[in-house]
Design a protein around this motif. Structure first.
Motif, PDB file in Angstrom:
ATOM      1  N   MET A   1       0.817  -1.212   0.000  1.00 17.00           N
ATOM      2  CA  MET A   1       0.000   0.000   0.000  1.00 17.00           C
ATOM      3  C   MET A   1       0.847   1.256   0.000  1.00 17.00           C
ATOM      4  O   MET A   1       1.977   1.272   0.483  1.00 17.00           O
ATOM      5  CB  MET A   1      -0.926   0.019   1.224  1.00 17.00           C
ATOM      6  N   GLU A   2       0.253   2.303  -0.558  1.00 19.37           N
ATOM      7  CA  GLU A   2       0.861   3.625  -0.481  1.00 19.37           C
ATOM      8  C   GLU A   2       0.472   4.282   0.841  1.00 19.37           C
ATOM      9  O   GLU A   2      -0.659   4.157   1.294  1.00 19.37           O
ATOM     10  CB  GLU A   2       0.380   4.502  -1.632  1.00 19.37           C
ATOM     11  N   LEU A   3       1.432   4.940   1.430  1.00 23.41           N
ATOM     12  CA  LEU A   3       1.172   5.655   2.668  1.00 23.41           C
ATOM     13  C   LEU A   3       1.140   7.142   2.395  1.00 23.41           C
ATOM     14  O   LEU A   3       1.869   7.647   1.547  1.00 23.41           O
ATOM     15  CB  LEU A   3       2.257   5.339   3.708  1.00 23.41           C
ATOM     16  N   GLU A   4       0.300   7.841   3.134  1.00 19.26           N
ATOM     17  CA  GLU A   4       0.135   9.283   2.966  1.00 19.26           C
ATOM     18  C   GLU A   4       1.470  10.011   3.068  1.00 19.26           C
ATOM     19  O   GLU A   4       2.233   9.830   4.026  1.00 19.26           O
ATOM     20  CB  GLU A   4      -0.826   9.815   4.038  1.00 19.26           C
ATOM     21  N   GLY A   5       1.776  10.825   2.036  1.00 17.33           N
ATOM     22  CA  GLY A   5       2.993  11.625   2.054  1.00 17.33           C
ATOM     23  C   GLY A   5       4.255  10.851   1.732  1.00 17.33           C
ATOM     24  O   GLY A   5       5.362  11.350   1.943  1.00 17.33           O
ATOM     25  N   ARG A   6       4.118   9.620   1.212  1.00 18.86           N
ATOM     26  CA  ARG A   6       5.298   8.798   0.941  1.00 18.86           C
ATOM     27  C   ARG A   6       5.146   8.106  -0.407  1.00 18.86           C
ATOM     28  O   ARG A   6       4.112   7.497  -0.694  1.00 18.86           O
ATOM     29  CB  ARG A   6       5.463   7.753   2.058  1.00 18.86           C
ATOM     30  N   LYS A   7       6.177   8.178  -1.241  1.00 20.64           N
ATOM     31  CA  LYS A   7       6.104   7.608  -2.582  1.00 20.64           C
ATOM     32  C   LYS A   7       6.269   6.092  -2.567  1.00 20.64           C
ATOM     33  O   LYS A   7       5.552   5.373  -3.262  1.00 20.64           O
ATOM     34  CB  LYS A   7       7.177   8.241  -3.471  1.00 20.64           C
ATOM     35  N   ALA A   8       7.249   5.593  -1.811  1.00 25.31           N
ATOM     36  CA  ALA A   8       7.510   4.152  -1.787  1.00 25.31           C
ATOM     37  C   ALA A   8       6.379   3.415  -1.084  1.00 25.31           C
ATOM     38  O   ALA A   8       5.894   3.854  -0.040  1.00 25.31           O
ATOM     39  CB  ALA A   8       8.836   3.876  -1.082  1.00 25.31           C
ATOM     40  N   GLN A   9       5.950   2.312  -1.674  1.00 24.76           N
ATOM     41  CA  GLN A   9       4.899   1.515  -1.068  1.00 24.76           C
ATOM     42  C   GLN A   9       5.446   0.599   0.034  1.00 24.76           C
ATOM     43  O   GLN A   9       6.631   0.274   0.039  1.00 24.76           O
ATOM     44  CB  GLN A   9       4.196   0.671  -2.134  1.00 24.76           C
ATOM     45  N   VAL A  10       4.567   0.209   0.947  1.00 19.62           N
ATOM     46  CA  VAL A  10       4.958  -0.621   2.087  1.00 19.62           C
ATOM     47  C   VAL A  10       4.027  -1.827   2.152  1.00 19.62           C
ATOM     48  O   VAL A  10       2.802  -1.677   2.050  1.00 19.62           O
ATOM     49  CB  VAL A  10       4.884   0.175   3.408  1.00 19.62           C
ATOM     50  N   SER A  11       4.605  -3.013   2.306  1.00 18.16           N
ATOM     51  CA  SER A  11       3.775  -4.214   2.498  1.00 18.16           C
ATOM     52  C   SER A  11       3.251  -4.241   3.927  1.00 18.16           C
ATOM     53  O   SER A  11       3.991  -3.951   4.874  1.00 18.16           O
ATOM     54  CB  SER A  11       4.572  -5.472   2.193  1.00 18.16           C
ATOM     55  N   ILE A  12       1.974  -4.577   4.061  1.00 16.57           N
ATOM     56  CA  ILE A  12       1.290  -4.514   5.355  1.00 16.57           C
ATOM     57  C   ILE A  12       0.815  -5.906   5.770  1.00 16.57           C
ATOM     58  O   ILE A  12       0.282  -6.650   4.942  1.00 16.57           O
ATOM     59  CB  ILE A  12       0.087  -3.557   5.306  1.00 16.57           C
ATOM     60  N   PHE A  13       1.011  -6.235   7.052  1.00 19.22           N
ATOM     61  CA  PHE A  13       0.586  -7.525   7.597  1.00 19.22           C
ATOM     62  C   PHE A  13      -0.231  -7.295   8.869  1.00 19.22           C
ATOM     63  O   PHE A  13      -0.071  -6.281   9.558  1.00 19.22           O
ATOM     64  CB  PHE A  13       1.800  -8.399   7.925  1.00 19.22           C
ATOM     65  N   ALA A  14      -1.108  -8.275   9.133  1.00 19.57           N
ATOM     66  CA  ALA A  14      -1.879  -8.279  10.375  1.00 19.57           C
ATOM     67  C   ALA A  14      -1.660  -9.611  11.078  1.00 19.57           C
ATOM     68  O   ALA A  14      -1.582 -10.647  10.412  1.00 19.57           O
ATOM     69  CB  ALA A  14      -3.372  -8.089  10.084  1.00 19.57           C
ATOM     70  N   PRO A  15      -1.539  -9.608  12.403  1.00 20.07           N
ATOM     71  CA  PRO A  15      -1.370 -10.875  13.143  1.00 20.07           C
ATOM     72  C   PRO A  15      -2.589 -11.768  13.000  1.00 20.07           C
ATOM     73  O   PRO A  15      -3.724 -11.296  12.939  1.00 20.07           O
ATOM     74  CB  PRO A  15      -1.179 -10.419  14.593  1.00 20.07           C
ATOM     75  N   LEU A  16      -2.332 -13.070  12.969  1.00 23.99           N
ATOM     76  CA  LEU A  16      -3.417 -14.055  12.965  1.00 23.99           C
ATOM     77  C   LEU A  16      -3.588 -14.574  14.376  1.00 23.99           C
ATOM     78  O   LEU A  16      -2.640 -15.079  14.986  1.00 23.99           O
ATOM     79  CB  LEU A  16      -3.078 -15.230  12.029  1.00 23.99           C
ATOM     80  N   MET A  17      -4.768 -14.447  14.927  1.00 25.65           N
ATOM     81  CA  MET A  17      -5.032 -14.888  16.294  1.00 25.65           C
ATOM     82  C   MET A  17      -5.523 -16.350  16.296  1.00 25.65           C
ATOM     83  O   MET A  17      -6.222 -16.756  15.399  1.00 25.65           O
ATOM     84  CB  MET A  17      -6.083 -13.978  16.931  1.00 25.65           C
TER      85      MET A  17
END
Length: 365
Positions: free
Chosen positions: A349-365
């Motif tokens: 995903m793109e983050l506000e104010g930042r050109k480079a995208q970042v991969s995002i993860f969520a913990p699995l419970m």
């Protein structure tokens, strides 16, 4: 020792130990000044203890233990008892208590030191005759003044440490960040849900008390998982870890769920007191920061680097993605794969104010 592998034990030990060191160093300094003034002679042998090596070692050990006792009382009892008082009132009330406490200790320790000096048993009449002379002498008054000074210095240290933070104060004293240095750190930005409506609902004073109770419930979880509080920003808290401590056993992730569990256990208290139970969302990321002392009118340890901006942006994604906790792919890659949590990829995903995208993860419970 297993005892010192417990983060809470280490945390409290690091808070209490400086009291023992302060008392020991001050006692040596006072002894040196008095010895120089009398040209290293005992000019009042009827009341003063002649300092032999046995007496010196006993006195040093006794003073160190007394300092630790003061630190223990301060950290676990008196510090909390007078928490709502002003800084000056705290010192005044505590001074009175500690002076009485020290008076009892002094009256117990003196006969022991006298028996060591005279190389005789504690029951010898000479010991108690010397003790009788001591309690009505100027030496006794001088000792009380020295004790009052030591108490004042240790309480001053306690107050400054409480307001700045123990680790921050130690770093200032040691000069660790006098020159900026680069570190690899993990950051968590933790933000309370619905804080604006809560503030409006509770009113400013009640909301302040609500925040204080809220933060108090999070502290044990942060300590238990080796975290350090970097900043409180209104209803947001920024927690940081040195890279190795945050990655070990997924401490940075486990801290989130330990804080959540702590709040759930106190939910009845919050409902009864404020009519609502607090909850939060958080973002986690890691990277390099420059750390150093900064400020002209007020000094503080300051972190600067892209990692803080990215962590704040990740936290803001929690609401739109309907997640309680999100972390970057960079952090997820380094977390121990055998630790309690697995992770679900949510995309790049793109983050506000930042050109480079970042991969995002969520913990699995």
């Amino acid at each position: 020792m297993r005892l010192f592998q417990n983060p809470k034990t280490v945390f409290y030990f690091k808070r209490i130990l400086p009291f023992g060191i302060i008392w020991l160093v001050l006692s040596w300094f006072i002894l040196l000044i008095e010895s120089m003034a009398t040209e290293y002679k005992n000019v009042r042998p009827e009341t003063d203890i002649t300092v032999t090596w046995d007496v010196f070692l006993f006195a040093s050990l006794a003073v160190f233990i007394v300092g630790l006792a003061v630190g223990t009382l301060e950290v676990f009892w008196l510090g909390k008892l007078f928490k709502s008082k002003g800084f000056g009132q705290k010192i005044l009330y505590k001074m009175g208590f500690y002076l009485l406490f020290m008076l009892v200790i002094n009256l117990i320790a003196y006969p022991i030191a006298a028996s060591l000096e005279l190389n005789t048993s504690l029951g010898n009449p000479e010991v108690w005759q010397k003790f009788s002379n001591y309690v009505v002498s100027r030496t006794f008054l001088s000792t009380l003044i020295s004790l009052a000074f030591s108490i004042f210095v240790s309480l001053l240290y306690s107050g400054i440490s409480e307001h700045l933070g123990h680790d921050v104060l130690i770093n200032f004293f040691s000069g660790k960040y006098h020159q900026p240095k680069e570190e690899s750190r993990i950051f968590m930005f933790l933000d309370m849900k619905s804080s604006t409506s809560l503030a409006e609902q509770l009113g400013h004073q009640q909301y302040f008390r609500f925040l204080r109770d809220y933060y108090n419930q999070l502290s044990n979880a942060i300590i238990a998982h080796h975290g350090e509080v970097y900043q409180y920003i209104g209803d947001e808290i920024v927690i940081t870890w040195k890279q190795d401590k945050g990655l070990t056993q997924q401490n940075c992730v486990q801290c989130f769920y330990s804080m959540k569990e702590a709040l759930e256990k106190k939910s009845a208290f919050f409902i009864k007191t404020y009519g609502v139970t607090p909850s939060f969302r958080a973002g986690l990321h890691m990277g390099h920061v420059t750390t150093g002392e900064i400020g002209a009118l007020k000094k503080e340890i300051f972190f600067t680097g892209d990692v803080l901006n990215v962590t704040a942006r990740i936290q803001k994604l929690c609401k739109s993605l309907d997640q309680e906790l999100l972390l970057s792919g960079e952090l997820k890659t380094l977390l121990e794969p055998t630790a309690p949590f697995g992770f679900e990829a949510l995309g790049t995903m793109e983050l506000e104010g930042r050109k480079a995208q970042v991969s995002i993860f969520a913990p699995l419970m």
